[in-house]
Motif scaffolding. Structure first.
Motif, PDB file in Angstrom:
ATOM      1  N   LYS A   3       0.850  -0.883  -0.706  1.00 27.14           N
ATOM      2  CA  LYS A   3       0.301   0.233  -0.165  1.00 27.14           C
ATOM      3  C   LYS A   3       0.605   1.041   0.358  1.00 27.14           C
ATOM      4  N   ILE A   4       0.094   2.665  -0.243  1.00 30.96           N
ATOM      5  CA  ILE A   4       0.614   3.729  -0.248  1.00 30.96           C
ATOM      6  C   ILE A   4       1.171   4.108   1.166  1.00 30.96           C
ATOM      7  N   PRO A   5       2.411   4.385   1.176  1.00 29.40           N
ATOM      8  CA  PRO A   5       2.847   4.732   2.671  1.00 29.40           C
ATOM      9  C   PRO A   5       2.386   5.781   3.784  1.00 29.40           C
ATOM     10  N   LYS A   6       1.719   6.354   4.617  1.00 29.04           N
ATOM     11  CA  LYS A   6       0.904   6.517   5.875  1.00 29.04           C
ATOM     12  C   LYS A   6       1.471   7.357   6.634  1.00 29.04           C
ATOM     13  N   TYR A   7       2.629   6.315   7.201  1.00 32.65           N
ATOM     14  CA  TYR A   7       2.935   6.969   8.566  1.00 32.65           C
ATOM     15  C   TYR A   7       5.063   6.703   8.306  1.00 32.65           C
ATOM     16  N   CYS A   8       5.595   7.472   8.672  1.00 32.03           N
ATOM     17  CA  CYS A   8       7.093   7.427   8.631  1.00 32.03           C
ATOM     18  C   CYS A   8       7.354   7.471  10.437  1.00 32.03           C
ATOM     19  N   ILE A   9       7.965   6.490  10.828  1.00 39.39           N
ATOM     20  CA  ILE A   9       8.058   6.830  12.084  1.00 39.39           C
ATOM     21  C   ILE A   9       9.429   7.144  12.384  1.00 39.39           C
ATOM     22  N   ASP A  10       9.641   7.393  13.374  1.00 37.25           N
ATOM     23  CA  ASP A  10      11.044   7.921  14.124  1.00 37.25           C
ATOM     24  C   ASP A  10      11.616   7.512  15.045  1.00 37.25           C
ATOM     25  N   THR A  11      12.837   7.562  15.403  1.00 40.02           N
ATOM     26  CA  THR A  11      13.153   6.622  16.514  1.00 40.02           C
ATOM     27  C   THR A  11      12.176   6.879  17.893  1.00 40.02           C
ATOM     28  N   ALA A 102      18.875  10.546  12.312  1.00 39.29           N
ATOM     29  CA  ALA A 102      17.696  10.405  11.913  1.00 39.29           C
ATOM     30  C   ALA A 102      16.238  11.068  11.768  1.00 39.29           C
ATOM     31  N   ASP A 103      16.580  12.724  12.938  1.00 36.62           N
ATOM     32  CA  ASP A 103      15.558  13.611  12.552  1.00 36.62           C
ATOM     33  C   ASP A 103      15.099  14.503  11.277  1.00 36.62           C
ATOM     34  N   PRO A 104      16.475  15.293  10.445  1.00 39.39           N
ATOM     35  CA  PRO A 104      16.318  15.847   9.060  1.00 39.39           C
ATOM     36  C   PRO A 104      15.428  14.732   8.393  1.00 39.39           C
ATOM     37  N   TYR A 105      16.104  13.461   8.137  1.00 41.69           N
ATOM     38  CA  TYR A 105      16.294  12.031   7.045  1.00 41.69           C
ATOM     39  C   TYR A 105      14.650  12.119   7.498  1.00 41.69           C
ATOM     40  N   VAL A 106      13.808  11.569   8.534  1.00 38.80           N
ATOM     41  CA  VAL A 106      12.759  11.484   9.045  1.00 38.80           C
ATOM     42  C   VAL A 106      11.751  12.600   8.050  1.00 38.80           C
ATOM     43  N   ILE A 107      12.347  13.728   7.641  1.00 37.65           N
ATOM     44  CA  ILE A 107      11.241  14.872   8.262  1.00 37.65           C
ATOM     45  C   ILE A 107      11.295  14.969   6.251  1.00 37.65           C
ATOM     46  N   ILE A 117       4.146  12.142   9.992  1.00 34.64           N
ATOM     47  CA  ILE A 117       5.573  11.701  10.969  1.00 34.64           C
ATOM     48  C   ILE A 117       4.807  10.986  12.194  1.00 34.64           C
ATOM     49  N   VAL A 118       5.265  10.141  12.950  1.00 33.02           N
ATOM     50  CA  VAL A 118       4.894   9.465  14.699  1.00 33.02           C
ATOM     51  C   VAL A 118       6.745   9.409  15.227  1.00 33.02           C
TER      52      VAL A 118
END
Length: 158
Positions: A3-11, A102-107, A117-118
């Motif tokens: 499926k198309i991604p809905k969430y990008c989870i942070d560490t 990872a923060d800027p990569y998550v964004i 973003i979670v």
């Protein structure tokens, strides 16, 4: 078919949820659902989140490695977004920490994939030390929610 991604989870969400709020010893069915969402491509994270988890070397890392395909390398377009983030918000990383953060990569990944973003990070606009994900994500029109909100938005019941 993924499926198309809905969430990008942070560490921070993986660690806080796993270690403090939703221990897999008690919430086994929750982590099964998260794993399924990772395998289906509904949840993604940049590879750098897995790198941060590797610093812990514990059960969470073992579990995350079972879903390694959901931790993706940034391609050209998100790399451009990452460069823009670093240029316009250099305080998104703490220069006193030598490891990749990872923060800027998550964004960048969330902006590129139009996902939510979670993160457990809270806004700290006036911070002199480091910007938080919600503060920078807001500038890129990317929404942030805590892990508990992901559970609610997905309608998961236990």
């Amino acid at each position: 078919m993924p499926k198309i991604p809905k969430y990008c989870i942070d560490t921070s969400s993986y660690i806080t949820a796993w270690c403090h709020h939703y221990s897999p010893a008690i919430f086994e069915s929750l982590w099964k659902k998260v794993g399924e969402a990772l395998n289906q491509g509904i949840i993604i994270s940049p590879r750098e989140v897995l790198d941060e988890l590797e610093r812990g070397s514990d059960e969470l890392l073992k579990w995350a490695k079972l879903h390694k395909a959901a931790f993706i390398e940034l391609e050209e377009k998100p790399q451009k977004i990452l460069s823009e983030i670093m240029k316009s918000h250099p305080k998104i990383i703490d220069l006193s920490i030598p490891e990749i953060q990872a923060d800027p990569y998550v964004i960048a990944l969330a902006k590129h994939t139009d996902t939510i973003i979670v993160t457990e990070e809270k806004s700290a606009v006036d911070s002199k030390k480091k910007l938080k994900i919600p503060d920078v994500a807001k500038n890129y029109k990317v929404n942030c929610v805590p892990f508990s909100k992901l559970i609610e938005m997905e309608g998961w019941k236990f």
